[in-house]
Scaffold this motif. Structure first.
Motif, short mmCIF file in Angstrom:
data_model
loop_
_atom_site.label_atom_id
_atom_site.label_comp_id
_atom_site.label_asym_id
_atom_site.label_seq_id
_atom_site.Cartn_x
_atom_site.Cartn_y
_atom_site.Cartn_z
N ILE A 193 -4.10 2.42 9.25
CA ILE A 193 -5.38 2.57 8.56
C ILE A 193 -5.20 2.51 7.05
CG2 ILE A 193 -7.28 4.18 8.15
CD1 ILE A 193 -6.87 5.21 11.00
N ARG A 194 -4.16 3.16 6.55
CA ARG A 194 -3.93 3.18 5.09
C ARG A 194 -3.59 1.79 4.57
NH1 ARG A 194 -0.44 6.83 5.15
NH2 ARG A 194 1.44 5.55 5.00
N ASN A 195 -2.83 1.02 5.35
CA ASN A 195 -2.43 -0.32 4.92
C ASN A 195 -3.39 -1.40 5.38
OD1 ASN A 195 -0.10 0.82 3.81
ND2 ASN A 195 1.02 0.60 5.74
N GLN A 196 -4.47 -1.00 6.05
CA GLN A 196 -5.48 -1.93 6.54
C GLN A 196 -4.85 -3.03 7.42
OE1 GLN A 196 -7.77 -3.45 3.27
NE2 GLN A 196 -8.62 -1.44 2.73
N GLN A 197 -4.06 -2.58 8.38
CA GLN A 197 -3.41 -3.48 9.33
C GLN A 197 -3.79 -3.09 10.76
OE1 GLN A 197 0.77 -3.21 8.47
NE2 GLN A 197 0.62 -4.41 6.58
N LEU A 198 -5.06 -2.95 10.99
CA LEU A 198 -5.54 -2.54 12.29
C LEU A 198 -5.57 -3.72 13.25
CD1 LEU A 198 -8.53 -0.17 11.44
CD2 LEU A 198 -6.39 0.47 12.56
N ILE A 230 -11.60 5.11 11.12
CA ILE A 230 -11.73 3.77 10.54
C ILE A 230 -13.14 3.53 9.99
CG2 ILE A 230 -9.94 2.79 12.00
CD1 ILE A 230 -12.05 1.74 13.85
N GLY A 241 -4.58 8.61 5.41
CA GLY A 241 -5.23 8.00 6.56
C GLY A 241 -6.02 8.94 7.42
N LYS A 293 -18.22 -0.05 9.08
CA LYS A 293 -17.45 -1.29 9.11
C LYS A 293 -17.21 -1.81 10.52
CE LYS A 293 -14.86 -0.02 4.93
NZ LYS A 293 -13.50 0.21 4.38
N TYR A 294 -16.96 -0.92 11.45
CA TYR A 294 -16.50 -1.34 12.77
C TYR A 294 -17.37 -0.73 13.87
CZ TYR A 294 -12.24 -2.51 10.18
OH TYR A 294 -11.35 -3.02 9.28
N TYR A 308 -15.68 -7.28 13.47
CA TYR A 308 -16.13 -5.90 13.36
C TYR A 308 -15.91 -5.11 14.66
CZ TYR A 308 -20.05 -8.27 15.60
OH TYR A 308 -20.83 -9.03 16.42
#
Length: 616
Positions: free
Chosen positions: A33-38, A63, A72, A121-122, A151
């Motif tokens: 989540i912190r690195n936006q690599q979901l 998220i 995160g 966002k999602y 999304y």
């Protein structure tokens, strides 16, 4: 009065830091989540009650959080987190695949995926117990799961990962949840007890953690039940009573009786356990686990595997230090064998008592085995030896047949005074390889003439003039003679008439016995090959099986009937036209028109004049 909420729901974790025992998963999700690599699809799998659905909900909330922290975590204060905590968020959809496992349910889910979120966002779709989906539902879900909208995020949870199709597994990021350790469970239970002002003994919490077997939800349910049972006071004794667990103190006492070889004390202790309602298989299983813990306590490297109450840990180590590993392994084998055969025992109490008898005298048996004078404690079995007395003959009886031979000395010279008197009747009845023969100068052993030649004997000094047979030849003659006065019965020559009569005679015997093979024997055809063999011809395989089922009694009957042990026959199958089932095939359209035209020629003439084409 406030509404009661069970601890499993009241103290459900609301962020990743409060999840118990799954740090390897929570850390990975927070970093993603912190690195936006979901990833677009997650699969949470593991045992029941370890936090799969909880982590899925925390991930869905985090998220969409508007102000999540640097590590995160969700803030739990924004509008998105508040709506999620209140259960009114429109961005999170949960589907129970156990009750919605059809293709239509998955299609309706896929239809919802097309709509973008109104806020946030999602849109997160949590499918619980996803292994319950049918194969058709999985296939309908494949394309959407592989290429969802940007999304949409899918989180699948299951307890049986092996039931999910490999095509689904390859499209998901898989997280394996592990069982929660006893220490983590005890710490979490202690925190809840402190918040609820519950007086709980650490030993009681350890028993609850062991009983839950790594499932946090089960441990919280057990805690609620015992608190209601004891009015908020959690002790070791009432926890054992409520959970119907046999106290380890009984096993320590049983071990003391075993070491002291006190059978009466062990029997009385088992009777006390039985009166309290504990079944024999529970005693066997618990005692086997107790012996296992003692065995592990002997080695400091594996002592951490012993999952017992902390107050008993030092006691395990003290007792294990005074016991030999061989004693514990043997006792463990006996307990395992008794537990396996417990269900098949008719008298189950006697089955357990017999085990206790063996365990009480196990130490004595091991001491006997290790004794230097008696190295092994084995069962002695008698061997089948027959004691043969030596044959002593001082003089030759006039009514006995005998042979006199001379013996050869050590240097090859014939002893003048030594004579062997051999009784042929005794030789024919003796079955061992040597005979003890009494001679004047001593007793000697010679090989049995029925099993070997006589290398130690020279030619007889005096041989009877009559051509009498030796013992071996006489035995052969007795075997070759028949039981009817020594005269052989001449075999009867096999002919068609005699064979047919014998065959009919055997059929009459089958009719008397009401044998179903009678009809097969009556339809069979006999063909004579030579004077000692013939062929039986049957029309089909079914009759062949009936006749072949009587092969042994039929052969014995015919061989006895014709006095010929070499009489044989063979069985073959040949289809006969008179026995075939005739099936009449109805004529087709062309054949029917041809027959009609033959009887009524004007019909054919009409067809030709009108130039009609018939549809056959």
């Amino acid at each position: 009065m406030d509404q009661f909420i069970v601890s499993a729901r009241k103290y459900r974790p609301q962020n990743f830091s409060t999840v118990v025992g799954q740090q390897h998963i929570t850390t990975t999700l927070k970093n993603a989540i912190r690195n936006q690599q979901l990833a677009h699809a997650f699969l949470f799998c593991g045992p029941r009650g370890v936090g799969k659905t909880t982590c899925a909900r925390i991930l869905a909330k985090t998220i969409n959080c508007e102000n999540h922290s640097n590590d995160g975590e969700a803030c739990n204060t924004c509008s998105s987190c508040s709506s999620f905590n209140e259960g009114s968020s429109l961005n999170i959809h949960e589907l129970d695949a156990a009750s919605n496992n059809s293709v239509d349910d998955i299609r309706s889910l896929v239809e919802q995926v097309r709509f973008a979120p109104q806020a946030g966002k999602y849109k997160v779709y949590i499918v619980d117990e996803v292994h319950m989906l049918s194969t058709s539902a999985f296939n309908a879900f494949l394309k959407t799961l592989e290429e969802p909208p940007p999304y949409a995020i899918f989180i699948l949870a299951t307890t049986e990962k092996h039931k999910i199709l490999p095509t689904i597994l390859s499209r998901c990021q898989i997280f394996d949840f592990k069982r929660i350790t006893i220490n983590d469970t005890v710490e979490h239970l202690q925190e809840i007890c402190d918040k609820e002002a519950i007086q709980a003994e650490p030993a009681a919490l350890q028993v609850i953690a062991q009983k839950s077997e790594g499932c946090m939800r089960d441990s919280l349910s057990i805690l609620d039940k015992i608190v209601s049972f004891t009015n908020g006071e959690l002790t070791y004794k009432n926890t054992l009573e409520h959970l119907n667990i046999l106290d380890a103190e009984y096993y320590f006492r049983m071990m003391d009786y075993m070491l002291a070889q006190d059978l009466s004390g062990a029997m009385l202790l088992f009777d006390d356990i039985n009166r309290k309602g504990f079944e024999g298989d529970m005693v066997l299983s618990g005692f086997a686990e107790f012996i296992r813990n003692l065995l592990l306590s002997k080695d400091s490297k594996v002592a951490s595997l012993v999952e017992v109450v902390e107050t008993f840990r030092n006691r395990y180590i003290d007792i294990a230090s005074n016991l030999e590993a061989g004693f514990l392994v043997t006792a463990l084998n006996l307990l395992n064998e008794a537990e396996i055969h417990y269900k098949g025992a008719r008298n189950k109490r006697l089955h357990v008592e017999m085990l206790l008898i063996r365990l009480c005298y196990l130490k004595q048996a091991i001491e006997v085995v290790n004794d230097g004078s008696r190295k092994k404690l084995t069962e002695s079995k008698p061997l089948n030896f027959r004691l043969l007395q030596p044959v002593v003959r001082k003089e030759v009886q006039p009514n006995k047949k005998s042979e006199t031979v001379t013996t050869v000395g050590e240097k090859g010279n014939t002893n003048s005074g030594a004579r062997l008197i051999i009784d042929e009747d005794i030789i024919s009845k003796t079955q061992n390889s040597t005979l003890n023969i009494a001679v004047k100068d001593g007793e000697h052993k010679i090989p049995d003439p029925t099993l070997a030649s006589r290398p130690a004997l020279q030619e007889p000094v005096s041989k009877p003039s009559t051509g009498k047979l030796g013992s071996l030849a006489r035995l052969r003659q007795q075997v070759s003679n028949t039981n009817q006065g020594g005269t052989a019965i001449k075999s009867i020559t096999l002919t068609d008439e005699l064979l047919t009569l014998a065959w009919q005679e055997y059929i009459e015997q089958l009719k008397t016995l009401r044998n179903p093979a009678v009809q097969s024997f009556e339809l069979a055809e006999l063909r004579l090959n030579d004077t000692s063999s013939f062929t039986v011809v049957v029309p089909n395989n079914l009759q062949q099986k009936f006749i072949d089922g009587e092969r042994i009694p039929l052969s014995e009957f015919l061989q006895t009937r014709f006095h010929n042990r070499n009489l044989t026959y063979q069985l073959i199958v040949e289809q006969r036209e008179d026995l075939l089932i005739k099936i009449e095939i109805p004529p087709n359209s062309r054949e029917r028109f041809t027959q009609m035209a033959a009887h009524y020629p004007l019909v054919k003439e009409l067809k030709d004049r009108l130039k009609l084409e018939l549809d056959y």
